[in-house]
Design a protein around this motif. Structure first.
Motif, PDB file in Angstrom:
ATOM      1  N   LYS A 289      34.753  31.900  34.933  1.00 22.83           N
ATOM      2  CA  LYS A 289      35.926  31.335  34.270  1.00 22.83           C
ATOM      3  C   LYS A 289      35.638  30.047  33.508  1.00 22.83           C
ATOM      4  O   LYS A 289      36.294  29.759  32.501  1.00 22.83           O
ATOM      5  N   ASP A 290      34.658  29.262  33.952  1.00 25.26           N
ATOM      6  CA  ASP A 290      34.336  28.008  33.259  1.00 25.26           C
ATOM      7  C   ASP A 290      33.114  28.150  32.363  1.00 25.26           C
ATOM      8  O   ASP A 290      32.698  27.178  31.719  1.00 25.26           O
ATOM      9  N   VAL A 291      32.540  29.350  32.317  1.00 22.33           N
ATOM     10  CA  VAL A 291      31.319  29.577  31.545  1.00 22.33           C
ATOM     11  C   VAL A 291      31.616  30.338  30.254  1.00 22.33           C
ATOM     12  O   VAL A 291      31.085  30.019  29.190  1.00 22.33           O
ATOM     13  N   ILE A 292      32.491  31.339  30.363  1.00 17.23           N
ATOM     14  CA  ILE A 292      32.815  32.198  29.216  1.00 17.23           C
ATOM     15  C   ILE A 292      34.261  31.932  28.800  1.00 17.23           C
ATOM     16  O   ILE A 292      35.186  32.215  29.567  1.00 17.23           O
ATOM     17  N   PRO A 293      34.487  31.384  27.595  1.00 18.01           N
ATOM     18  CA  PRO A 293      35.854  31.002  27.183  1.00 18.01           C
ATOM     19  C   PRO A 293      36.852  32.160  27.190  1.00 18.01           C
ATOM     20  O   PRO A 293      38.026  31.967  27.478  1.00 18.01           O
ATOM     21  N   ASP A 294      36.382  33.364  26.829  1.00 23.04           N
ATOM     22  CA  ASP A 294      37.305  34.500  26.785  1.00 23.04           C
ATOM     23  C   ASP A 294      37.091  35.448  27.966  1.00 23.04           C
ATOM     24  O   ASP A 294      37.319  36.656  27.853  1.00 23.04           O
ATOM     25  N   ALA A 295      36.671  34.892  29.109  1.00 19.04           N
ATOM     26  CA  ALA A 295      36.561  35.695  30.330  1.00 19.04           C
ATOM     27  C   ALA A 295      37.957  36.031  30.837  1.00 19.04           C
ATOM     28  O   ALA A 295      38.978  35.545  30.318  1.00 19.04           O
ATOM     29  N   LEU A 296      38.026  36.853  31.867  1.00 20.95           N
ATOM     30  CA  LEU A 296      39.314  37.372  32.321  1.00 20.95           C
ATOM     31  C   LEU A 296      40.253  36.283  32.826  1.00 20.95           C
ATOM     32  O   LEU A 296      41.448  36.270  32.490  1.00 20.95           O
ATOM     33  N   VAL A 297      39.742  35.351  33.628  1.00 19.05           N
ATOM     34  CA  VAL A 297      40.613  34.307  34.191  1.00 19.05           C
ATOM     35  C   VAL A 297      41.188  33.410  33.102  1.00 19.05           C
ATOM     36  O   VAL A 297      42.400  33.141  33.088  1.00 19.05           O
ATOM     37  N   PRO A 298      40.379  32.892  32.145  1.00 24.95           N
ATOM     38  CA  PRO A 298      40.976  32.110  31.056  1.00 24.95           C
ATOM     39  C   PRO A 298      42.029  32.882  30.258  1.00 24.95           C
ATOM     40  O   PRO A 298      43.022  32.295  29.807  1.00 24.95           O
ATOM     41  N   LYS A 299      41.824  34.187  30.097  1.00 25.10           N
ATOM     42  CA  LYS A 299      42.831  35.008  29.413  1.00 25.10           C
ATOM     43  C   LYS A 299      44.144  34.960  30.169  1.00 25.10           C
ATOM     44  O   LYS A 299      45.228  34.761  29.590  1.00 25.10           O
ATOM     45  N   MET A 300      44.058  35.161  31.492  1.00 21.79           N
ATOM     46  CA  MET A 300      45.260  35.184  32.318  1.00 21.79           C
ATOM     47  C   MET A 300      45.935  33.815  32.360  1.00 21.79           C
ATOM     48  O   MET A 300      47.160  33.704  32.353  1.00 21.79           O
ATOM     49  N   GLU A 301      45.120  32.767  32.401  1.00 21.44           N
ATOM     50  CA  GLU A 301      45.682  31.425  32.439  1.00 21.44           C
ATOM     51  C   GLU A 301      46.388  31.083  31.122  1.00 21.44           C
ATOM     52  O   GLU A 301      47.410  30.397  31.117  1.00 21.44           O
ATOM     53  N   ALA A 302      45.834  31.559  30.008  1.00 23.48           N
ATOM     54  CA  ALA A 302      46.478  31.328  28.715  1.00 23.48           C
ATOM     55  C   ALA A 302      47.833  32.034  28.665  1.00 23.48           C
ATOM     56  O   ALA A 302      48.819  31.474  28.178  1.00 23.48           O
ATOM     57  N   LEU A 303      47.890  33.254  29.183  1.00 19.31           N
ATOM     58  CA  LEU A 303      49.152  33.985  29.219  1.00 19.31           C
ATOM     59  C   LEU A 303      50.118  33.371  30.229  1.00 19.31           C
ATOM     60  O   LEU A 303      51.342  33.351  30.010  1.00 19.31           O
ATOM     61  N   LYS A 304      49.553  32.835  31.295  1.00 15.26           N
ATOM     62  CA  LYS A 304      50.387  32.163  32.302  1.00 15.26           C
ATOM     63  C   LYS A 304      51.043  30.920  31.709  1.00 15.26           C
ATOM     64  O   LYS A 304      52.230  30.634  31.973  1.00 15.26           O
ATOM     65  N   ALA A 305      50.296  30.185  30.880  1.00 20.00           N
ATOM     66  CA  ALA A 305      50.849  28.976  30.253  1.00 20.00           C
ATOM     67  C   ALA A 305      52.012  29.306  29.322  1.00 20.00           C
ATOM     68  O   ALA A 305      52.891  28.475  29.099  1.00 20.00           O
ATOM     69  N   LEU A 306      52.035  30.530  28.806  1.00 19.83           N
ATOM     70  CA  LEU A 306      53.127  30.963  27.941  1.00 19.83           C
ATOM     71  C   LEU A 306      54.250  31.622  28.730  1.00 19.83           C
ATOM     72  O   LEU A 306      55.241  32.077  28.145  1.00 19.83           O
ATOM     73  N   GLY A 307      54.078  31.709  30.049  1.00 18.54           N
ATOM     74  CA  GLY A 307      55.112  32.303  30.883  1.00 18.54           C
ATOM     75  C   GLY A 307      55.108  33.814  30.907  1.00 18.54           C
ATOM     76  O   GLY A 307      56.090  34.439  31.331  1.00 18.54           O
ATOM     77  N   LEU A 308      53.993  34.431  30.487  1.00 15.13           N
ATOM     78  CA  LEU A 308      53.926  35.892  30.430  1.00 15.13           C
ATOM     79  C   LEU A 308      53.313  36.500  31.684  1.00 15.13           C
ATOM     80  O   LEU A 308      53.553  37.679  31.977  1.00 15.13           O
ATOM     81  N   THR A 309      52.492  35.724  32.396  1.00 14.81           N
ATOM     82  CA  THR A 309      51.913  36.192  33.656  1.00 14.81           C
ATOM     83  C   THR A 309      52.131  35.136  34.733  1.00 14.81           C
ATOM     84  O   THR A 309      52.436  33.968  34.438  1.00 14.81           O
ATOM     85  N   ALA A 310      51.968  35.567  35.981  1.00 11.75           N
ATOM     86  CA  ALA A 310      52.069  34.660  37.124  1.00 11.75           C
ATOM     87  C   ALA A 310      51.039  35.081  38.160  1.00 11.75           C
ATOM     88  O   ALA A 310      50.625  36.244  38.206  1.00 11.75           O
ATOM     89  N   GLU A 311      50.609  34.119  38.990  1.00 12.49           N
ATOM     90  CA  GLU A 311      49.636  34.425  40.034  1.00 12.49           C
ATOM     91  C   GLU A 311      50.312  35.067  41.232  1.00 12.49           C
ATOM     92  O   GLU A 311      51.461  34.766  41.567  1.00 12.49           O
ATOM     93  N   ALA A 312      49.565  35.952  41.887  1.00 12.93           N
ATOM     94  CA  ALA A 312      50.010  36.583  43.126  1.00 12.93           C
ATOM     95  C   ALA A 312      48.841  36.543  44.104  1.00 12.93           C
ATOM     96  O   ALA A 312      47.688  36.403  43.702  1.00 12.93           O
ATOM     97  N   PRO A 313      49.107  36.643  45.410  1.00 17.93           N
ATOM     98  CA  PRO A 313      48.026  36.557  46.402  1.00 17.93           C
ATOM     99  C   PRO A 313      46.985  37.656  46.226  1.00 17.93           C
ATOM    100  O   PRO A 313      47.286  38.743  45.728  1.00 17.93           O
ATOM    101  N   GLY A 314      45.761  37.348  46.666  1.00 24.48           N
ATOM    102  CA  GLY A 314      44.682  38.329  46.635  1.00 24.48           C
ATOM    103  C   GLY A 314      44.623  39.108  47.937  1.00 24.48           C
ATOM    104  O   GLY A 314      45.639  39.310  48.602  1.00 24.48           O
TER     105      GLY A 314
END
Length: 222
Positions: free
Chosen positions: A62-87
């Motif tokens: 997540k901190d190595v590849i700018p367009d990795a999966l976690v940064p994608k989800m965090e960007a969508l989360k910042a727009l209110g489109l996704t939210a975190e859920a437990p693993g």
């Protein structure tokens, strides 16, 4: 009198030829490309499995590849489109592609569900030569529309089919406001690329002649 009759018959033949769906003319080719873009020209994020499970390796990147999966989800989360859920193990998570270890999950919010589009697609099993229709969804932000057909090749026969290779220009309609947000550019660089290409980049599509007329060539099991 005979000359008038001959002219009338020639006009009928001419009109019939113009309306013939198998003719490789501007009307038929343009209609085929427009139909192809209506069916397969929607621009989406290619995030089709929800909830979206995050693995330990996803967290490492997540901190190595700018367009990795976690940064994608965090960007969508910042727009209110996704939210975190437990693993961990979740019996309600039926995603067949989820990792063995799930650190956390991302789910769609109500706002995310509003831009989630489902459609029927054909999945091919080439080893067994079988296919099935499945419902697949994605987060979509625009629709390609035909501007004009630039040119096409002379129809060529391969096997029992006739093919033409078409070059066309397109625009993008109905671009979602959230897709224009600059904070998405690092996580989803393809959004800016797709929007920038519209109207400037010529594209190609291979059309095949079938009983109904010209249509996009879907490999299938031909």
């Amino acid at each position: 009198m005979k000359s008038y009759l001959a002219l009338a018959l020639a006009a009928v033949v001419s009109l019939t030829a113009c309306d013939n769906k198998i003719e490789a003319n501007d009307k038929n080719i343009s209609l085929a490309v427009a139909n192809y873009l209506d069916k397969k020209g929607e621009l989406c994020l290619e995030l089709t499995e929800w909830p979206l499970s995050i693995s330990p390796s996803d967290m490492e990147n997540k901190d190595v590849i700018p367009d990795a999966l976690v940064p994608k989800m965090e960007a969508l989360k910042a727009l209110g489109l996704t939210a975190e859920a437990p693993g961990g193990n979740d019996p309600n998570d039926t995603n067949p592609y989820k990792p063995e270890v799930v650190v956390k999950r991302y789910v769609l919010t109500d706002a995310g569900k509003k831009i989630y589009r489902e459609k029927e697609v054909t999945k091919y099993d080439y080893s067994n030569k079988t296919s099935k229709k499945v419902i697949e969804g994605d987060l979509c932000y625009g629709q390609k529309k035909l501007v004009k057909v630039i040119n096409w090749t002379t129809p060529a026969k391969a096997g029992k089919w006739l093919f033409v290779n078409v070059t066309y220009a397109y625009k993008i309609d109905k671009v979602a406001d959230w897709a224009k947000r600059p904070e998405l550019s690092a996580a989803f660089p393809e959004i800016a690329e797709n929007l920038a290409e519209a109207g400037k980049m010529e594209k190609k599509v291979l059309l095949k002649l079938n009983e109904q007329g010209w249509d996009e060539y879907d490999i299938g099991f031909d």
